[in-house]
Design an enzyme around this catalytic site. Sequence first.
Site, PDB file in Angstrom:
ATOM      1  N   GLY A  45       0.834  -1.202   0.000  1.00 32.28           N
ATOM      2  CA  GLY A  45       0.000   0.000   0.000  1.00 32.28           C
ATOM      3  C   GLY A  45       0.863   1.244   0.000  1.00 32.28           C
ATOM      4  O   GLY A  45       1.951   1.271  -0.599  1.00 32.28           O
TER       5      GLY A  45
ATOM      6  N   CYS B 192       8.786   6.517  14.008  1.00 31.59           N
ATOM      7  CA  CYS B 192       9.851   5.535  14.274  1.00 31.59           C
ATOM      8  C   CYS B 192      10.533   5.019  13.010  1.00 31.59           C
ATOM      9  O   CYS B 192      11.692   5.327  12.759  1.00 31.59           O
ATOM     10  CB  CYS B 192       9.300   4.385  15.087  1.00 31.59           C
ATOM     11  SG  CYS B 192       8.578   4.941  16.634  1.00 31.59           S
TER      12      CYS B 192
HETATM   13  C1  UGA Z   1       7.174   0.555  15.023  1.00 32.64           C
HETATM   14  C2  UGA Z   1       7.552  -0.903  15.318  1.00 32.64           C
HETATM   15  O1  UGA Z   1       6.568  -1.779  14.747  1.00 32.64           O
HETATM   16  C3  UGA Z   1       7.637  -1.148  16.816  1.00 32.64           C
HETATM   17  O2  UGA Z   1       8.072  -2.482  17.074  1.00 32.64           O
HETATM   18  C4  UGA Z   1       8.634  -0.154  17.407  1.00 32.64           C
HETATM   19  O3  UGA Z   1       8.735  -0.304  18.816  1.00 32.64           O
HETATM   20  C5  UGA Z   1       8.163   1.257  17.095  1.00 32.64           C
HETATM   21  O4  UGA Z   1       8.085   1.426  15.676  1.00 32.64           O
HETATM   22  C6  UGA Z   1       9.178   2.207  17.681  1.00 32.64           C
HETATM   23  O5  UGA Z   1      10.323   2.208  17.208  1.00 32.64           O
HETATM   24  O6  UGA Z   1       8.878   2.879  18.665  1.00 32.64           O
HETATM   25  P1  UGA Z   1       4.858   1.928  15.038  1.00 32.64           P
HETATM   26  O7  UGA Z   1       5.649   3.108  14.583  1.00 32.64           O
HETATM   27  O8  UGA Z   1       3.859   2.086  16.132  1.00 32.64           O
HETATM   28  O9  UGA Z   1       5.852   0.761  15.529  1.00 32.64           O
HETATM   29  O10 UGA Z   1       4.077   1.434  13.750  1.00 32.64           O
HETATM   30  P2  UGA Z   1       3.976   0.086  12.927  1.00 32.64           P
HETATM   31  O11 UGA Z   1       2.823  -0.699  13.378  1.00 32.64           O
HETATM   32  O12 UGA Z   1       5.297  -0.583  12.865  1.00 32.64           O
HETATM   33  O13 UGA Z   1       3.632   0.668  11.480  1.00 32.64           O
HETATM   34  C7  UGA Z   1       4.561   1.512  10.819  1.00 32.64           C
HETATM   35  C8  UGA Z   1       4.064   1.933   9.466  1.00 32.64           C
HETATM   36  O14 UGA Z   1       4.142   0.848   8.553  1.00 32.64           O
HETATM   37  C9  UGA Z   1       2.624   2.414   9.410  1.00 32.64           C
HETATM   38  O15 UGA Z   1       2.567   3.596   8.636  1.00 32.64           O
HETATM   39  C10 UGA Z   1       1.879   1.283   8.730  1.00 32.64           C
HETATM   40  O16 UGA Z   1       0.767   1.735   8.012  1.00 32.64           O
HETATM   41  C11 UGA Z   1       2.950   0.735   7.819  1.00 32.64           C
HETATM   42  N1  UGA Z   1       2.773  -0.687   7.455  1.00 32.64           N
HETATM   43  C12 UGA Z   1       2.831  -1.662   8.396  1.00 32.64           C
HETATM   44  C13 UGA Z   1       2.585  -1.049   6.116  1.00 32.64           C
HETATM   45  O17 UGA Z   1       2.558  -0.177   5.224  1.00 32.64           O
HETATM   46  N2  UGA Z   1       2.454  -2.373   5.785  1.00 32.64           N
HETATM   47  C14 UGA Z   1       2.504  -3.344   6.718  1.00 32.64           C
HETATM   48  O18 UGA Z   1       2.381  -4.535   6.353  1.00 32.64           O
HETATM   49  C15 UGA Z   1       2.679  -2.986   8.057  1.00 32.64           C
END
Ligand code: UGA
Length: 440
Positions: free
Chosen positions: A260, A267
């Site tokens: 996507g 982070c």
């Molecule tokens: C991320 C990590 O997942 C955590 O383990 C870490 O502790 C945290 O950063 C940090 O360093 O504090 P977070 O920023 O809350 O957590 O968000 P995520 O759930 O990792 O998602 C990050 C981004 O990736 C979002 O924009 C989400 O939409 C995107 N994403 C996620 C995708 O585009 N595809 C996916 O399959 C998964």
Amino acid sequence: MPKPRLSVIGTGYLGATHAVCMTELGFDVVGLDVDPAKVAKLSAGEVPFFEPGLGELLRKNLDTGRLRFTTSWSEVAEFAEVHFVCVGTPQKKGEYAADLSYVEAAFGTLAPLLRPGALVVGKSTVPIGTAAWVADLVRALAPEPDAVEIAWNPEFLREGYAVEDTLHPDRLVFGVRSAAAEARLREVFAPVIEAGSPVVVTDFATAELVKVAANSFLATKISFINAMAEVCEVTHADVTKLSEALGYDERIGRRFLRPGLGFGGGCLPKDIRAFMARAGELGADQALAFLKDVDAINMRRRARTVDLGRELLFGSFHGARVAVWGAAFKPNSDDIRDSPALDVAESMQRNGADVVVYDPAAMENARLMYPQLSYAATALEAADKADLVLLLTEWAEFREMDPAVLGGVVAARRIVDGRNALDPPTWRAAGWTYRALGRP
Ligand code: UGA
């Protein structure tokens, strides 16, 4: 043996959650923030950001009398035996490197006040070498340098699941220089360890590296599938089917393989950039050259989404009314730091569109940062008379939208599904021109 008393310095996402959860686990905790407004809110039982479940847990734990918040460094130093530093390390303006000024200020302010026997634990995400540098700083400033210790304990919580991730982490990483520091950390995390979280004990550099390596891996996995989406776009293949099929291989796994609009937030983007910057300083830039591509693939998804929108509007945004669903960088969050959705919204606005944004939680933050955009009170209001709708953050209420109901309010049934969150046949059957990233 009485439980050690804890302090948490910096009450953002990480710190506020940590303070509340450690109280929940039975400790006496004081949280410090330099922002009196944050301290007042938390003291009144109000979480200053959107995090499901945290408000209830905060109020429950304030009621025990074992949790309080303050702006006083001496109060914290007097009270606690173990201090957790949870301050932010944002990207420096105009550079890839991390800004360590909050880390330096926290350790530097606390050090001269530290009581003998204190352990100061860094939790912030930092460049490799920071823990050793901070240990020297604390030694130089502490009244009894030999009687205080530093440890590094990176945090892996995800926004939206912060409480669950803190109470039941996948793993605990203890970066330590002595058996005493390890023993202290085992004492503090005893309830978490007993509940089954494995512990990895290591040196400072490895502990720092685990965190940035984990986020780099996650970012790489997302950009991998988004690179495949680019290939799908030129071959008329379907990246969602590709991702599903790849995900059944347990060695690959389905998680973080959702194609996507890509990753944003406070982070992943800044961590991979800071990691590249630090690797450059250490002479290991070649090892991380691929992260430049990971970043570039991610940013190209935003440009591609804007292009898809323009194509649907026959080549120009001028005079078009465009509804953007989503402002937060991901659902179940009000965080708009490096939000792909707002980046796309702003770009379309700059290209002449009249953009109206709606998000279930992030409106206030979005309005402050992007005053040039218009905002609506509901998803349908944002779509009123729209020539184009873009779903850019996959909140449940957007996924569950009835295409016929939405079709009744728009000027034209055109939708860009930036998160591959909708069922194309259903939308096409309802008369919509449906476009998505990496799908025919
Ligand atoms: C991320 C990590 O997942 C955590 O383990 C870490 O502790 C945290 O950063 C940090 O360093 O504090 P977070 O920023 O809350 O957590 O968000 P995520 O759930 O990792 O998602 C990050 C981004 O990736 C979002 O924009 C989400 O939409 C995107 N994403 C996620 C995708 O585009 N595809 C996916 O399959 C998964």
